[in-house]
Scaffold this motif. Structure first.
Motif, PDB file in Angstrom:
ATOM      1  N   ALA A 137       1.057  -0.926   0.223  1.00 49.68           N
ATOM      2  CA  ALA A 137      -0.367   0.231   0.139  1.00 49.68           C
ATOM      3  C   ALA A 137       1.053   1.398   0.359  1.00 49.68           C
ATOM      4  O   ALA A 137       0.561   2.543  -0.606  1.00 49.68           O
ATOM      5  N   ILE A 138       1.757   1.820   0.879  1.00 49.57           N
ATOM      6  CA  ILE A 138       2.994   2.535   0.644  1.00 49.57           C
ATOM      7  C   ILE A 138       3.104   2.535  -0.659  1.00 49.57           C
ATOM      8  O   ILE A 138       3.414   3.958  -0.772  1.00 49.57           O
ATOM      9  N   SER A 139       4.115   1.306  -1.319  1.00 48.12           N
ATOM     10  CA  SER A 139       4.886   1.372  -2.752  1.00 48.12           C
ATOM     11  C   SER A 139       2.884   2.020  -3.296  1.00 48.12           C
ATOM     12  O   SER A 139       4.086   3.066  -4.217  1.00 48.12           O
ATOM     13  N   CYS A 140       2.406   1.851  -3.408  1.00 49.44           N
ATOM     14  CA  CYS A 140       0.982   2.025  -4.237  1.00 49.44           C
ATOM     15  C   CYS A 140       1.095   3.856  -3.928  1.00 49.44           C
ATOM     16  O   CYS A 140       1.131   4.070  -5.633  1.00 49.44           O
ATOM     17  N   LEU A 141       1.775   4.047  -3.191  1.00 50.11           N
ATOM     18  CA  LEU A 141       0.855   5.652  -3.001  1.00 50.11           C
ATOM     19  C   LEU A 141       2.865   6.115  -2.626  1.00 50.11           C
ATOM     20  O   LEU A 141       2.406   7.277  -4.060  1.00 50.11           O
ATOM     21  N   MET A 142       2.929   5.886  -2.598  1.00 49.19           N
ATOM     22  CA  MET A 142       4.542   6.646  -3.100  1.00 49.19           C
ATOM     23  C   MET A 142       4.709   6.860  -4.689  1.00 49.19           C
ATOM     24  O   MET A 142       5.646   7.778  -5.620  1.00 49.19           O
ATOM     25  N   SER A 143       4.769   5.134  -5.669  1.00 44.74           N
ATOM     26  CA  SER A 143       4.702   6.087  -7.228  1.00 44.74           C
ATOM     27  C   SER A 143       3.862   6.230  -8.120  1.00 44.74           C
ATOM     28  O   SER A 143       3.422   6.770  -8.919  1.00 44.74           O
ATOM     29  N   ARG A 144       1.779   6.335  -6.809  1.00 42.02           N
ATOM     30  CA  ARG A 144       1.287   7.223  -8.004  1.00 42.02           C
ATOM     31  C   ARG A 144       0.259   8.210  -7.511  1.00 42.02           C
ATOM     32  O   ARG A 144      -0.766   8.770  -8.233  1.00 42.02           O
ATOM     33  N   GLN A 145       0.997   8.539  -5.559  1.00 40.68           N
ATOM     34  CA  GLN A 145      -0.600   9.255  -5.568  1.00 40.68           C
ATOM     35  C   GLN A 145      -0.247  10.576  -5.770  1.00 40.68           C
ATOM     36  O   GLN A 145       0.742  11.260  -6.453  1.00 40.68           O
ATOM     37  N   ASN A 146      -1.077  11.940  -6.101  1.00 44.65           N
ATOM     38  CA  ASN A 146      -1.214  12.930  -6.391  1.00 44.65           C
ATOM     39  C   ASN A 146      -2.134  13.920  -5.801  1.00 44.65           C
ATOM     40  O   ASN A 146      -2.629  13.363  -4.620  1.00 44.65           O
ATOM     41  N   ARG A 147      -2.007  15.012  -5.337  1.00 41.13           N
ATOM     42  CA  ARG A 147      -2.952  16.069  -4.618  1.00 41.13           C
ATOM     43  C   ARG A 147      -3.379  16.505  -5.476  1.00 41.13           C
ATOM     44  O   ARG A 147      -3.458  16.939  -6.652  1.00 41.13           O
ATOM     45  N   ILE A 148      -4.364  17.008  -4.470  1.00 41.98           N
ATOM     46  CA  ILE A 148      -6.168  17.127  -5.616  1.00 41.98           C
ATOM     47  C   ILE A 148      -6.453  18.421  -4.709  1.00 41.98           C
ATOM     48  O   ILE A 148      -6.719  17.830  -3.518  1.00 41.98           O
ATOM     49  N   PRO A 149      -7.477  19.464  -4.989  1.00 42.73           N
ATOM     50  CA  PRO A 149      -8.089  20.130  -4.320  1.00 42.73           C
ATOM     51  C   PRO A 149      -8.615  19.570  -3.344  1.00 42.73           C
ATOM     52  O   PRO A 149      -9.805  18.257  -3.910  1.00 42.73           O
ATOM     53  N   ASP A 150      -9.202  20.071  -1.988  1.00 40.31           N
ATOM     54  CA  ASP A 150     -10.209  18.837  -0.765  1.00 40.31           C
ATOM     55  C   ASP A 150     -11.645  19.355  -1.552  1.00 40.31           C
ATOM     56  O   ASP A 150     -11.699  20.349  -1.200  1.00 40.31           O
ATOM     57  N   HIS A 164      -5.633  21.043  -0.375  1.00 43.24           N
ATOM     58  CA  HIS A 164      -4.871  20.007  -0.653  1.00 43.24           C
ATOM     59  C   HIS A 164      -5.052  18.191   0.006  1.00 43.24           C
ATOM     60  O   HIS A 164      -4.680  18.293   1.277  1.00 43.24           O
ATOM     61  N   ILE A 165      -5.919  17.544  -0.537  1.00 46.95           N
ATOM     62  CA  ILE A 165      -5.512  15.983  -0.400  1.00 46.95           C
ATOM     63  C   ILE A 165      -4.626  15.064  -1.139  1.00 46.95           C
ATOM     64  O   ILE A 165      -4.694  15.459  -2.719  1.00 46.95           O
ATOM     65  N   LEU A 166      -4.022  13.915  -0.569  1.00 40.96           N
ATOM     66  CA  LEU A 166      -4.033  13.306  -1.639  1.00 40.96           C
ATOM     67  C   LEU A 166      -4.782  11.944  -2.240  1.00 40.96           C
ATOM     68  O   LEU A 166      -6.022  11.970  -1.813  1.00 40.96           O
ATOM     69  N   ALA A 167      -4.422  11.714  -3.245  1.00 36.67           N
ATOM     70  CA  ALA A 167      -5.433  10.860  -4.246  1.00 36.67           C
ATOM     71  C   ALA A 167      -4.716   9.556  -4.951  1.00 36.67           C
ATOM     72  O   ALA A 167      -3.777  10.238  -5.938  1.00 36.67           O
ATOM     73  N   LEU A 168      -5.779   8.740  -5.627  1.00 37.51           N
ATOM     74  CA  LEU A 168      -4.595   7.221  -6.500  1.00 37.51           C
ATOM     75  C   LEU A 168      -6.184   8.463  -7.736  1.00 37.51           C
ATOM     76  O   LEU A 168      -7.365   8.225  -7.164  1.00 37.51           O
ATOM     77  N   ILE A 169      -5.746   8.043  -8.955  1.00 40.04           N
ATOM     78  CA  ILE A 169      -6.780   9.222  -9.793  1.00 40.04           C
ATOM     79  C   ILE A 169      -6.285   7.188 -10.763  1.00 40.04           C
ATOM     80  O   ILE A 169      -5.242   7.271 -12.143  1.00 40.04           O
ATOM     81  N   PRO A 170      -7.299   6.336 -11.186  1.00 42.71           N
ATOM     82  CA  PRO A 170      -7.341   5.632 -11.991  1.00 42.71           C
ATOM     83  C   PRO A 170      -6.850   5.646 -13.598  1.00 42.71           C
ATOM     84  O   PRO A 170      -7.433   6.588 -13.758  1.00 42.71           O
ATOM     85  N   PHE A 171      -6.739   5.319 -14.258  1.00 41.73           N
ATOM     86  CA  PHE A 171      -6.335   5.601 -15.494  1.00 41.73           C
ATOM     87  C   PHE A 171      -5.021   6.489 -15.961  1.00 41.73           C
ATOM     88  O   PHE A 171      -3.764   6.049 -16.515  1.00 41.73           O
ATOM     89  N   TRP A 172      -5.142   7.673 -15.289  1.00 44.42           N
ATOM     90  CA  TRP A 172      -4.133   8.574 -15.077  1.00 44.42           C
ATOM     91  C   TRP A 172      -3.014   7.798 -14.883  1.00 44.42           C
ATOM     92  O   TRP A 172      -1.529   8.596 -15.704  1.00 44.42           O
TER      93      TRP A 172
END
Length: 578
Positions: A362-375, A385-393
């Motif tokens: 789970a931590i590796s998923c976030l390290m390599s894929r997370q991005n910030r978006i407006p809350d 801003h908060i952290l998010a995982l954005i599918p496909f993108w």
């Protein structure tokens, strides 16, 4: 009969608890390399064997490191048997993370330099198939109508025959070939089903816009990426993913069970590290078979090439590199967090099991894929801003260019525009930002060749006077501390020197010119470095002038000293490599 498995499970749980307690004690404070190795070894016992031994199985046929080394030695002896073989002495076969075997050079190689010659006698071809196979097979090669249409099948059958012929002259070569490949021939029905289910799920929302030419494709050495079937022009909008399809801190707070939401809102560790909220949210949804995010989660990689998956042997290869210390910090902090959270969820009411393997995934998923978006929950006056995982993108791979992803706050969508022209049947990529290779390596698990943003990080510190400082050294340390304070400079500074500095057109540039125009250093560093290199007399003189009210603006940096300090620091850094 029912009691025995239960007893075994309890024993395993007790052993797991004991390991966690030991790790918690070991992870306190800073660790030496030897102490870190012991912690890493102990943490590895919490991983399934297939993860624990992951690195030894890559591109070998299952025999481990020693067997692979033997096969490699045998191959090199075989390929060099022919006098016509010429292999530059600087070349060696090396296993590159995420890419498998490749060729490494130990010296600088110039463009157009001849470095390799392989004679025909060492090649497998249709010709060797016709001349060296048994007569019955040669007859088929020559007369079968299918093989006449598809001559590649002749070579494929030749390879197969020689693979099972233990006395084949080509055995040293064949044994070094990978066991499997990432071609579509290895895709399973399950993979195809997961992909189809994901695409149906991501398109369910009317706000999702995926250009019809885009598809998910497995690229050799890179994993999943995005392929286009038509020509795409620069600045063309090709993707829109709505907020409703993203996993974020917001969905964690709104869609998790009440007991988990309470922890998200009140736990002291999660308030400091909000990325852990998203990691735990991801883990909970992974084990929730009716989760709305299952189609996305099932398509995520099972493992990553982040430091959390490195073996001690792989970490040892970083000796001397500043990346080793950063890898150690990432692993130690992750172990600390896991030990804390393991105890938090030990009653099993939220997570039936809370394994270390799941956590580093789970931590590796976030390290390599997370991005910030407006809350979406924050007000217009106090936007955060908060952290998010954005599918496909998040399946788009990186290449040099410019950032062309934007968040539309009115529609609550991520929008992607093509950063360049893309030809049909090519990989569509995006730019991850101005990130040096060390950052890409640590958090995304790869490095970018010819990275124009690559930098060398160097840390400096002006020691403060303490109770253990010799009396003769205290005055100068105190004086330097005051000078730095007067100049509004900190005691510790980390700088980044570009690995691609602007070249000088001046025949003999002065130290001042080099520092100000070629090294791309922050201006205050020249003053900081000058203070660091002062002797006792200079420190006392400068201290007295400043205490007498002399303007700090009149402080002149000694550029030759700045260069010398940098030179010594770089030499010290390079000397740390084996």
């Amino acid at each position: 009969k029912m009691g025995k498995p239960k007893k075994k499970t309890n024993a395993n749980l007790i052993q797991h608890n004991d390991v966690v307690k030991q790790l918690q004690t070991m992870a306190e404070g800073s660790l030496s390399w030897e102490e870190f190795k012991k912690l890493h070894q102990l943490a590895s016992t919490l991983l399934p064997k297939k993860l624990e031994n992951n690195s030894t199985q890559s591109n070998t046929d299952g025999g481990g490191v020693d067997d692979h080394a033997h096969k490699l030695k045998r191959f090199l002896e075989w390929i060099r048997q022919d006098q016509g073989t010429v292999i530059d002495s600087s070349l060696s076969i090396h296993n590159f993370a995420g890419m498998g075997n490749g060729i490494l050079c130990s010296r600088e190689i110039k463009r157009e330099e001849k470095i390799l010659e392989i004679p025909l006698t060492k090649m497998m071809s249709e010709s060797t198939a016709i001349h060296s196979s048994p007569p019955s097979l040669i007859s088929i090669f020559k007369n079968d109508r299918l093989l006449r249409v598809f001559p590649n099948l002749i070579l494929a059958l030749h390879l197969l025959y020689e693979k099972h012929n233990q006395v084949s002259l080509f055995q040293p070569y064949i044994q070094l070939l990978p066991e499997t490949y990432s071609t579509p021939l290895y895709f399973t029905i399950d993979d195809a089903h997961k992909l189809k289910r994901f695409l149906e799920w991501i398109r369910q929302d009317q706000g999702t816009v995926i250009d019809s030419s885009l598809s998910i494709h497995n690229f050799a050495g890179m994993g999943n990426g995005i392929l286009c079937s038509r020509e795409i022009k620069r600045e063309e909008k090709i993707l829109e993913i709505p907020l409703t399809k993203m996993m974020s801190e917001s969905t964690a707070i709104h869609s998790s069970p009440p007991s988990l939401i309470s922890i998200f809102k009140n736990d002291r560790l999660l308030r400091v590290f909000p990325n852990l909220i998203l990691a735990l949210h991801l883990l909970y949804e992974k084990h929730n078979q009716v989760s709305l995010f299952q189609p996305y989660i099932q398509l995520l990689p099972e493992t990553y090439s982040t430091p959390l998956y490195f073996t001690i042997e792989e970490l040892s290869a970083l000796q001397g590199s500043p990346s080793l210390e950063q890898c150690m910090k990432i692993i130690i902090n992750t172990v600390r967090q896991y030990c804390y959270l393991f105890q938090l969820f030990s009653d099993g009411s939220i997570f039936k099991t809370f394994s270390y393997a799941d956590f580093i995934w789970a931590i590796s998923c976030l390290m390599s894929r997370q991005n910030r978006i407006p809350d979406p929950d924050s007000s217009a006056e106090n936007k955060r801003h908060i952290l998010a995982l954005i599918p496909f993108w998040d399946m788009l791979n990186h290449s040099s260019g410019e950032i062309t992803t934007f968040y539309d706050v009115e529609t609550n969508k991520i929008q992607l525009f093509a950063m360049q022209d893309f030809a049909p049947q090519s990989q569509v990529t995006m730019y991850y930002g101005d990130r040096p290779n060390q950052e890409l390596f640590l958090y995304s698990g790869f490095v970018h060749t010819n990275n124009e943003n690559d930098v060398l990080s160097l840390s400096f510190e002006q020691p403060a006077a303490t109770s253990t400082t010799p009396p003769s050294d205290k005055p100068v340390l105190i004086q330097k501390g005051v000078i730095l304070k007067k100049l509004n400079l900190p005691n510790e500074v980390t700088i980044q020197i570009s690995c691609y500095p602007a070249t000088s057109t001046t025949p003999n540039p002065t130290p001042e010119y080099i520092v100000n125009n070629m090294l791309l250093l922050p201006p205050p560093f020249s003053q900081y470095a000058t203070v660091l290199t002062m002797n006792k007399e200079e420190a006392q003189s400068t201290f007295q002038k400043m205490m007498a009210g002399k303007s700090e603006d009149s402080f002149e940096p000694a550029y030759d000293r700045v260069l010398h300090l940098l030179q010594q620091k770089i030499i010290a850094r390079l000397s740390g490599y084996p």
